[in-house]
Design a protein around this motif. Structure first.
Motif, PDB file in Angstrom:
ATOM      1  N   ILE A  12       0.841  -1.208   0.000  1.00 12.78           N
ATOM      2  CA  ILE A  12       0.000   0.000   0.000  1.00 12.78           C
ATOM      3  C   ILE A  12       0.874   1.255   0.000  1.00 12.78           C
ATOM      4  CG2 ILE A  12      -1.610   1.359   1.439  1.00 12.78           C
ATOM      5  CD1 ILE A  12      -2.725  -1.490   2.350  1.00 12.78           C
ATOM      6  N   ALA A  13       1.928   1.252   0.808  1.00 13.90           N
ATOM      7  CA  ALA A  13       2.805   2.424   0.914  1.00 13.90           C
ATOM      8  C   ALA A  13       3.513   2.709  -0.404  1.00 13.90           C
ATOM      9  CB  ALA A  13       3.837   2.197   2.015  1.00 13.90           C
ATOM     10  N   ASN A  14       3.603   1.712  -1.292  1.00  8.74           N
ATOM     11  CA  ASN A  14       4.285   1.888  -2.580  1.00  8.74           C
ATOM     12  C   ASN A  14       3.306   1.818  -3.751  1.00  8.74           C
ATOM     13  OD1 ASN A  14       7.401   1.924  -2.057  1.00  8.74           O
ATOM     14  ND2 ASN A  14       6.572   0.382  -0.677  1.00  8.74           N
ATOM     15  N   GLY A  15       2.087   2.285  -3.508  1.00 11.04           N
ATOM     16  CA  GLY A  15       1.111   2.392  -4.591  1.00 11.04           C
ATOM     17  C   GLY A  15       0.617   1.062  -5.123  1.00 11.04           C
ATOM     18  N   GLY A  16       0.513   0.050  -4.267  1.00 19.12           N
ATOM     19  CA  GLY A  16       0.009  -1.260  -4.711  1.00 19.12           C
ATOM     20  C   GLY A  16       1.080  -2.083  -5.412  1.00 19.12           C
ATOM     21  N   MET A  17       2.329  -1.840  -5.055  1.00 16.12           N
ATOM     22  CA  MET A  17       3.441  -2.568  -5.692  1.00 16.12           C
ATOM     23  C   MET A  17       3.428  -4.047  -5.281  1.00 16.12           C
ATOM     24  SD  MET A  17       7.461  -1.615  -5.397  1.00 16.12           S
ATOM     25  CE  MET A  17       7.416  -0.087  -6.307  1.00 16.12           C
TER      26      MET A  17
END
Ligand SMILES: NC(=O)c1ccc[n+]([C@@H]2O[C@H](COP(=O)([O-])OP(=O)(O)OC[C@H]3O[C@@H](n4cnc5c(N)ncnc54)[C@H](O)[C@@H]3O)[C@@H](O)[C@H]2O)c1
Length: 476
Positions: free
Chosen positions: A449-454
């Motif tokens: 989540i913190a990396n845009g759904g990575m």
């Protein structure tokens, strides 16, 4: 002129080399970036995985000698722990040796209402914040049963195993990747059982569906869905020192994934022939959680999104969808769903199956009756399936479980199986790798989540042994 031309060529070559050199550097920087305890490699988050240290041995299919009478110490006698002691007293071959809670009146209430109430001797009492260590140090306990808040699970479980005790610990067993590895490493170092108490694996529909899946009635399972959707509004005030809202306030991600994931992982043979390989997770902002936190904690910050959705892909390419929502006004839903190449099972909001007729034994359907492959089987067929394919464990214990109770009986089935396996010296239904794999979603989803759904690479807590056992089975 010739010289000028040579200089020009040389210049162009140098520029080209410099550009190539910069590109490479940029590429190198772009493909591997470290962020705390993980790296981003080729657009995938990869958490650090510690090596197994010398002398540490796998506990896959781990057994110990049969324990005729299981002597138990309970830590944490709040909403969950009180009921756990009560349930265990309905099982033969156990002794409640010790009880521990911060609050003396909680210990006393269990002594009086449960133990004395059922004509059993009072247990040794431990009260205060650090007394659990003394309980773990006793030499007359086989199993430490932990029902405290999430943040204390791992320190307690680790200490108990280091004191030679087996451990049963409430869900989620751990709150971070580091804690998951700690559980695995200490179980391997001490050669002790560490079972997470994932009760939803023992609900009757889930057990029946597992039994049907193992008999091939859904064909090859390719997709599963699970969830914890439960509006906790009426309960937020009940947790001791507000531990649960406090945790969610500071943690993004699916912080309570194991109820949805546990029954799916058993059906999908996770670390018994397949493994969860990658996940991606997305979350809404916090609206409702933030509102509750404003009222209860006086804070404007709330890390946990109201709705968190995670997709997991397994080594074999199968997919699992997991949801977490403890805030909104959705009806209670654990979403248990199995999709196979030849059939389908669904628990919430309606229990049902879709099946091919040739998967049923001869004479199962009434004369002239046919199944519609676009719809659930008729109610009478479903009920007959639920009866005929009831899991052997449930057949054995359903009646008593429903009498004793605990989420309709599944909690009792779980305790019964834990004690049964210890009595017989069998591998437990859930091992420490399950505990780590199901609990690790908390930090992994937060990172995604913190990396845009990575995408996040899921750790292999078995360290390469996930394919050694073929197929999940309850030991008999
Ligand atoms: N499997 C399920 O269906 C289910 C349902 C509810 C709760 N749970 C789990 O059970 C656990 C407990 O939840 P709960 O609802 O009972 O919470 P709770 O707040 O009602 O109870 C926690 C208890 O732990 C005690 N405690 C905390 N720190 C302690 C310490 N250092 N020493 C001794 N006692 C200590 C507290 O005094 C309290 O009595 C959590 O992990 C939760 O996720 C599981």
């Amino acid at each position: 002129m010739k010289n000028k031309f040579l200089h020009l060529i040389l210049g162009l070559v140098l520029v080209a080399m410099a550009t190539a050199c910069c590109d490479k550097k940029e590429t190198t920087e772009a493909t591997e970036v470290r962020k705390g305890n993980y790296r981003i490699v080729d657009n995938t988050i990869v958490f650090d995985e510690p090596q197994r240290i010398e002398g540490q041995k796998s506990v896959l299919q781990f057994t110990v000698d049969p324990i005729e009478n299981v002597r138990i110490g309970f830590i944490g006698l709040g909403m969950r722990g009180y009921d756990a002691v009560d349930r265990i007293t309905y099982i033969d071959g156990v002794t409640v040796v010790a009880l521990c809670d911060i609050e003396p009146d909680r210990v006393e209430s269990v002594q009086t209402n449960i133990l004395e109430g059922r004509g059993l001797p009072r247990a040794a009492a431990y009260t205060g914040r650090e007394a659990w260590k003394e309980l773990c140090e006793r030499d007359d306990i086989d199993l430490v049963y932990i029902c405290t808040n999430w943040q204390t699970h791992v320190p307690m479980a680790v200490y108990a195993m280091q004191q030679g005790k087996h451990v049963a610990v409430e869900v989620p067993a751990a709150t971070s990747i580091e804690e998951c590895w700690q559980l695995v490493d200490v179980a391997e170092q001490t050669q002790r059982h560490c079972m997470m108490l994932e009760n939803c694996c023992y609900d009757f529909f889930e057990l029946t569906a597992l039994n049907m899946a193992q008999k091939g009635m859904f064909g090859e399972l390719i997709h599963g869905e699970g969830a914890y959707i439960h509006n906790l509004e009426p309960y937020w005030h009940e947790y001791y020192e507000n531990w649960r809202l406090d945790f969610n306030q500071s943690h993004a991600g699916d912080v309570y994934p194991t109820h949805g994931l546990g029954p799916l992982c058993q059906a999908f043979n996770i670390h018994r022939g397949d493994r969860m390989k990658t996940l991606v997770s997305m979350s809404t902002p916090s609206y409702k959680g933030k509102k509750v936190a404003q009222e209860m904690m006086g804070t404007e910050e709330f890390a946990n999104g109201d709705m968190t959705t995670t997709m997991i892909q397994t080594e074999k390419g199968k997919t699992l969808l997991i949801e977490h929502d403890v805030y909104t006004y959705r009806p209670y839903n654990r979403l248990f769903q199995l999709t196979g190449t030849e059939g389908f099972a669904n628990k919430y909001p309606v229990e049902g199956f879709t099946l091919l007729e040739d998967k049923l034994p001869a004479g199962f359907l009434a004369e002239g009756q046919h199944l519609n492959e676009h719809a659930f089987v008729p109610a009478e067929v479903r009920d007959k399936l639920l009866k005929d394919y009831l899991h052997p464990i449930a057949v054995e214990i359903e009646e008593k479980a429903k009498e004793v109770g605990g989420h309709g009986g599944m909690d009792f089935v779980m305790d019964y199986r834990l004690i049964y396996c210890l009595h017989k010296g069998l591998p437990l239904d859930q091992d420490v790798y399950d505990a780590a794999e199901w609990s690790c979603l908390g930090e992994l989803t937060a990172a995604s989540i913190a990396n845009g759904g990575m995408p996040v690479q899921m750790p292999d807590f078995t360290r390469g042994d996930w394919n050694k056992v073929q197929g999940y089975r309850h030991a008999e």
